[in-house]
Design a protein around this motif. Structure first.
Motif, PDB file in Angstrom:
ATOM      1  N   ASN A   1      11.936   0.361 -12.036  1.00 35.68           N
ATOM      2  CA  ASN A   1      10.660   1.053 -12.204  1.00 35.68           C
ATOM      3  C   ASN A   1      10.836   2.501 -12.665  1.00 35.68           C
ATOM      4  OD1 ASN A   1      11.704   2.118  -9.963  1.00 35.68           O
ATOM      5  ND2 ASN A   1      10.051   1.504  -8.576  1.00 35.68           N
TER       6      ASN A   1
ATOM      7  N   GLY B   1      10.179   5.351 -15.237  1.00 36.14           N
ATOM      8  CA  GLY B   1       9.181   5.562 -16.267  1.00 36.14           C
ATOM      9  C   GLY B   1       7.949   4.704 -16.067  1.00 36.14           C
ATOM     10  N   ASP B   2       7.613   4.429 -14.788  1.00 37.56           N
ATOM     11  CA  ASP B   2       6.468   3.580 -14.477  1.00 37.56           C
ATOM     12  C   ASP B   2       5.172   4.373 -14.514  1.00 37.56           C
ATOM     13  OD1 ASP B   2       7.037   0.990 -14.280  1.00 37.56           O
ATOM     14  OD2 ASP B   2       7.301   0.950 -12.107  1.00 37.56           O
ATOM     15  N   TRP B   3       4.674   4.660 -15.677  1.00 37.67           N
ATOM     16  CA  TRP B   3       3.477   5.468 -15.760  1.00 37.67           C
ATOM     17  C   TRP B   3       2.238   4.688 -15.373  1.00 37.67           C
ATOM     18  CZ3 TRP B   3       0.651   9.419 -15.418  1.00 37.67           C
ATOM     19  CH2 TRP B   3       1.146  10.692 -15.752  1.00 37.67           C
TER      20      TRP B   3
ATOM     21  N   PRO C   1       1.396   1.812 -13.475  1.00 41.50           N
ATOM     22  CA  PRO C   1       0.987   1.599 -12.078  1.00 41.50           C
ATOM     23  C   PRO C   1       0.808   2.914 -11.333  1.00 41.50           C
ATOM     24  CG  PRO C   1       3.269   0.978 -12.390  1.00 41.50           C
ATOM     25  CD  PRO C   1       2.705   1.219 -13.753  1.00 41.50           C
ATOM     26  N   ALA C   2       1.625   3.905 -11.652  1.00 43.13           N
ATOM     27  CA  ALA C   2       1.483   5.196 -10.974  1.00 43.13           C
ATOM     28  C   ALA C   2       0.095   5.765 -11.241  1.00 43.13           C
ATOM     29  CB  ALA C   2       2.561   6.154 -11.442  1.00 43.13           C
TER      30      ALA C   2
ATOM     31  N   LEU D   1      -2.656   4.259 -11.636  1.00 45.36           N
ATOM     32  CA  LEU D   1      -3.632   3.614 -10.761  1.00 45.36           C
ATOM     33  C   LEU D   1      -3.790   4.392  -9.465  1.00 45.36           C
ATOM     34  CD1 LEU D   1      -5.176   0.928  -9.665  1.00 45.36           C
ATOM     35  CD2 LEU D   1      -2.927   0.334  -8.784  1.00 45.36           C
ATOM     36  N   PHE D   2      -2.651   4.825  -8.899  1.00 45.09           N
ATOM     37  CA  PHE D   2      -2.696   5.516  -7.617  1.00 45.09           C
ATOM     38  C   PHE D   2      -3.053   6.987  -7.766  1.00 45.09           C
ATOM     39  CE2 PHE D   2       0.059   1.861  -6.746  1.00 45.09           C
ATOM     40  CZ  PHE D   2      -0.622   1.338  -5.664  1.00 45.09           C
ATOM     41  N   LEU D   3      -2.642   7.574  -8.879  1.00 43.50           N
ATOM     42  CA  LEU D   3      -2.883   9.008  -9.052  1.00 43.50           C
ATOM     43  C   LEU D   3      -4.281   9.314  -9.574  1.00 43.50           C
ATOM     44  CD1 LEU D   3       0.500  10.269 -10.526  1.00 43.50           C
ATOM     45  CD2 LEU D   3      -0.234  10.108  -8.163  1.00 43.50           C
TER      46      LEU D   3
END
Lengths: 304, 336
Positions: free
Chosen positions: B41, B43-45, B47-48, B50-52
């Protein structure tokens, strides 16, 4: 500002501060004397800290002429003040408003801050440190700077004189809690999540069914802190609420003080009694959640 | 699996491969996808994001935009009803000449300069006492934290009652010692001291932070100091204070920022609907001044300029504290 990645020992910091230095049985007379003096001093300070509240409760049970008589046990204790406060002000309505606002505010800020904290704790992406730096920086911004534009936002949305502005802003997380919760998430062993990923868990499942249950103590701390903050807030109700039927308890108390104090003849018994009603729920909360308060506060300072 | 972080000397969890397989063999309670998909994971922009997202939206709407908008408003005349009219630096000029703003800033700085040292020393004193109290400290910790639960409005009311010049409890107690107490709530000279004394009741939070720090000081250091013949004061000054300097600094910074923005207690006790009859210049803190300019007199442009000045003052004072603290604050592990 770099934040070191913290190990599992950080999770241990959530355990309430307990006495680690148990007396070792035999003590010299000198150290017993010191201990005795320390306890006496602490007892003296305890009286100092508790007295105002005992005094306040006792004053609320006295008739108006005797509010200031400084006798701890009222001569003829009476609940008449409580009855008259109930008649003078829509207390039940105010309490209902406050409970609604505080519950929504606390739940909203906890869930949203946990989401954001998880996003910062688990995922690695470019610009993460920069973004997190912004979170920390926004903590330093005084409320006065954003107060007016935020008021204008709620004004343009037609939400003045409703309870919405008092809690809806919490849906977007709050820097302090994001920081606090991120520390807890970083303390969780990453293997758990990697394994869940391997087993096919989606991102949301991982957050909602693994991360959230695992950091329950930190979430409780967030809930309690925000509940207290929302319950005791005066400035925002002053800004946003107009009609007295929308008041929260602190705003209502201020209104009573204005009406029965500054407005003319002082009716101290009403103000005192309303103060007790405002304070008692917080005291109850404190005794229910005392351990969480202590552990939460002890953790916040440890990062320095 | 943990690995030793050489720099800080603590164990840091890693995601090694061996335990990963170990844990992965267990069955998880949620309905999984049929085929496990191992993924890296980095460079997981997506899904991140979604949370940010909540924070990004909130930051843009409730922080970033307001900061720029107050900067703009501070250059205008704005009363909420009519559109803002551009007036250049008029608000700032007025700010310099406004005796009310100067008085409010003076009140605030006076209060902060006196309250913060007293508050921090008092919390340190109580924390040191608690640290010596052994098993009883749990009870006292609870007692000392209790006043923190009082809503500030109620604290304001309590101030008016306890510090009442004629028949308040404080003056009655002073009377026992033959002291004729001042008119705390009406004499401009005594209003701020009264507020400061009242604020000392809420040291509980700082006490808990400092106590936790004291508990973390290794006993060996005290033993070593004792062997070297250090007395109580020497141990406190040369062992305890440096070892808790991080949390101590935290308490100082947080309380300074809070003191510079204090509002509720003073507003409750000294301002109200009938302000004209009960206004009290001595209690008008800067935050109160901003609040009244903005929401009582609807001078949003001028209030924005005032808010910016507060921001600048807080930044300067915090920066000074950070620079000064660099010489005193000792972080464990820094020099190992």
């Amino acid at each position: 500002m770099t934040t070191p990645r913290l190990g599992l020992d950080q999770a241990a910091a959530t355990v309430p501060v307990e006495d680690t230095r148990v007396p070792d049985g035999r003590r010299s007379w000198g150290s017993r004397l010191v201990r005795g003096v320390v306890v006496l001093l602490l007892l003296a300070f305890s009286v100092l800290f508790m007295y105002p509240f005992v005094w306040l409760v006792s004053a609320s049970l006295k008739p108006r002429e005797q509010v200031f008589d400084n006798r701890l046990v009222p001569e003829n204790p009476t609940l008449a003040n409580y009855v008259s406060v109930w008649q003078e002000a829509p207390m039940l309505l105010w309490i209902g408003n406050t409970v609604l606002v505080t519950v929504l505010a606390a739940v909203a800020v906890t869930i949203s801050s946990a989401m954001v904290a998880w996003g910062f704790a688990y995922y690695r992406f470019r610009g993460r440190n920069l973004l997190f730096g912004l979170v920390l920086a926004s903590m330093m911004l005084p409320g006065a700077v954003t107060m007016i534009p935020v008021f204008l936002i709620w004004n343009s949305l037609g939400q003045i004189d409703t309870l919405t502005p008092l809690w809806a802003g919490n849906l977007f997380g709050s820097a302090f809690y994001i920081f606090l919760l991120r520390q807890f998430f970083l303390g969780l062993p990453r293997e758990i999540f990697e394994a869940a990923r391997v087993d096919g868990a989606g991102h949301w499942t991982m957050f909602w069914r693994l991360a959230i249950p695992l950091c329950r103590p930190a979430l409780v701390v967030t809930l309690i802190f925000e509940f207290q903050a929302a319950w005791t807030d005066l400035m925002r109700p002053l800004i946003y609420l107009r009609d007295s039927t929308n008041y929260t308890i602190p705003r209502g108390l201020k209104a009573l003080l204005d009406r029965y104090g500054f407005g003319g003849e002082w009716h101290w018994e009403i103000i005192v009694t309303a103060s007790v009603i405002t304070t008692v729920p917080m005291i109850i909360l404190f005794f229910l959640a005392q351990r969480h308060f202590v552990s939460g506060i002890a953790t916040t300072g440890s990062k320095g | 699996m943990t690995v030793q972080d050489g720099r800080r000397g603590v164990a840091v969890p890693t995601h090694g491969t061996a335990p990963l397989q170990e844990v992965a063999r267990r069955r998880w309670p949620w309905p999984g996808r049929s085929r496990p998909r191992p993924r890296v994971n980095r460079g997981d922009w997506k899904p991140a994001l979604l949370f940010l997202l909540p924070w990004i939206v909130g930051f843009a709407v409730f922080t970033a935009w307001p900061v720029f908008y107050t900067a703009y408003l501070s250059l205008t005349d704005y009363d909420v009803i009519n559109a803002p009219t551009f007036v250049g630096l008029d608000n700032y000029e007025r700010l310099v000449q406004d005796a009310g703003a100067r008085r409010a800033m003076g009140n605030t700085l006076f209060y902060t300069a006196l309250q913060v040292p007293l508050y921090v020393l008092f919390s340190l004193f109580l924390a040191l006492l608690l640290n010596q109290a052994g098993r009883a400290s749990g009870f006292f910790r609870t007692v000392f934290f209790l006043p923190n639960m009082t809503p500030p409005v109620a604290t304001g009311v309590l101030l008016l009652l306890l510090f009442n010049g004629q028949d308040g409890l404080v003056n009655e107690v002073l009377g026992w010692f033959g002291i004729n107490g001042p008119a705390w709530t009406t004499d401009p000279q005594w209003v701020k001291p009264g507020l400061i004394l009242m604020s000392l009741l809420s040291v509980g939070g700082s006490v808990i932070i400092l106590l936790a720090a004291l508990r973390n000081v290794p006993q060996e250091l005290y033993d070593a100091a004792m062997v070297d013949g250090a007395g109580f004061w020497r141990r406190t000054w040369s062992v305890t204070v440096p070892m808790i300097s991080g949390p101590l600094f935290f308490v100082i910074i947080v309380n300074t920022i809070a003191a510079l923005q204090s509002f509720t207690e003073a507003y409750t006790a000294f301002f109200g609907v009938g302000t004209s009859t009960y206004s009290n210049d001595a209690a008008e803190f800067y935050a109160i001044h901003i609040f009244r300019e903005a929401f009582e007199f609807l001078r949003m442009g001028y209030a924005s300029a005032l808010a910016w000045l507060l921001f600048v003052v807080i930044m300067i004072i915090t920066a000074i504290q950070v620079v000064v603290s660099k010489r005193f604050v000792f972080y464990e592990g820094e020099n190992r």
